[in-house]
Design a protein around this motif. Sequence first.
Motif, PDB file in Angstrom:
ATOM      1  N   LYS A  14       0.826  -1.219   0.000  1.00  0.00           N
ATOM      2  CA  LYS A  14       0.000   0.000   0.000  1.00  0.00           C
ATOM      3  C   LYS A  14       0.859   1.268   0.000  1.00  0.00           C
ATOM      4  O   LYS A  14       0.459   2.299  -0.538  1.00  0.00           O
ATOM      5  CB  LYS A  14      -0.923   0.006   1.226  1.00  0.00           C
ATOM      6  N   ILE A  19       2.591   1.948  -4.048  1.00  0.00           N
ATOM      7  CA  ILE A  19       1.806   1.891  -5.291  1.00  0.00           C
ATOM      8  C   ILE A  19       2.549   2.641  -6.402  1.00  0.00           C
ATOM      9  O   ILE A  19       3.106   3.715  -6.177  1.00  0.00           O
ATOM     10  CB  ILE A  19       0.390   2.464  -5.061  1.00  0.00           C
ATOM     11  N   GLY A  20       2.547   2.021  -7.582  1.00  0.00           N
ATOM     12  CA  GLY A  20       3.220   2.658  -8.719  1.00  0.00           C
ATOM     13  C   GLY A  20       4.178   1.711  -9.407  1.00  0.00           C
ATOM     14  O   GLY A  20       4.160   0.507  -9.179  1.00  0.00           O
ATOM     15  N   GLU A  21       5.007   2.289 -10.259  1.00  0.00           N
ATOM     16  CA  GLU A  21       5.935   1.498 -11.060  1.00  0.00           C
ATOM     17  C   GLU A  21       7.288   1.366 -10.361  1.00  0.00           C
ATOM     18  O   GLU A  21       7.788   2.310  -9.767  1.00  0.00           O
ATOM     19  CB  GLU A  21       6.112   2.166 -12.429  1.00  0.00           C
ATOM     20  N   VAL A  76       4.578  -3.318 -11.598  1.00  0.00           N
ATOM     21  CA  VAL A  76       3.629  -2.288 -11.169  1.00  0.00           C
ATOM     22  C   VAL A  76       2.829  -2.794  -9.972  1.00  0.00           C
ATOM     23  O   VAL A  76       2.269  -3.885 -10.005  1.00  0.00           O
ATOM     24  CB  VAL A  76       2.665  -1.898 -12.320  1.00  0.00           C
ATOM     25  N   ASP A  88      -0.423  -2.187  -7.972  1.00  0.00           N
ATOM     26  CA  ASP A  88      -1.717  -1.496  -8.092  1.00  0.00           C
ATOM     27  C   ASP A  88      -2.732  -2.134  -7.142  1.00  0.00           C
ATOM     28  O   ASP A  88      -2.424  -3.088  -6.426  1.00  0.00           O
ATOM     29  CB  ASP A  88      -2.211  -1.536  -9.550  1.00  0.00           C
ATOM     30  N   GLU A  89      -3.936  -1.597  -7.152  1.00  0.00           N
ATOM     31  CA  GLU A  89      -4.978  -2.075  -6.228  1.00  0.00           C
ATOM     32  C   GLU A  89      -5.326  -3.542  -6.459  1.00  0.00           C
ATOM     33  O   GLU A  89      -5.620  -4.277  -5.523  1.00  0.00           O
ATOM     34  CB  GLU A  89      -6.243  -1.210  -6.352  1.00  0.00           C
TER      35      GLU A  89
END
Length: 200
Positions: free
Chosen positions: A95, A98-100, A115, A117-118
Amino acid sequence: MKKILFLHGFFATGSCPMAKALKEAFEGTAVVLTPDLPLHPKEALKEIRSIIDREQPDLLLGNSCGSFLAQMLAPVVGIPALLGNPYFMMTEFLKERIGEHEYKAPRRDGNQRLVIDEALIKEFAELEAVQFDHCTPYYKNRVWGLFGEQDTLAHFAPLFLEHYNQTFHFPGGHTPTEQEVKTWYAPLAKKMLMKFSVNF
């Protein structure tokens, strides 16, 4: 010759320094398998099951996220496991990130990008909810935990001890150095290989 299946951490790969150190530590005495694991945990579990069916390893050895996966599989596949700095709440870790990102060591497929992500977090959350479901009294002594005293990321020794009996500590951080792998991880792995047989 005995076989060890090494499961690397989240940002690591099968060619990370820890994998290299394990191969060096067991050269001539055991085969160390160091696959690149898929990013998504359900896919990773499927891939690990397939490797286990094919290679029939004698020990699972994980670090961080790899330990999270190893713990879930050990009682299911009947293989003892050594969990280095297990990260049992991967959602907390992800959490905040998040991101690349890039993997910290080369992957065999050449893909260095990942990546968070959610959807990935949701998948880990589903597994976290059931991660100890297959833990049995028989496995209380067949899954060992190794915890770095300078680990600033994962603090799950108390949770580990709710399910298992054997914990060990070493004076290192979350990702062990190659020397720490040879000094702490390898001797414990050797001990487990001598002590336990696999229940295929």
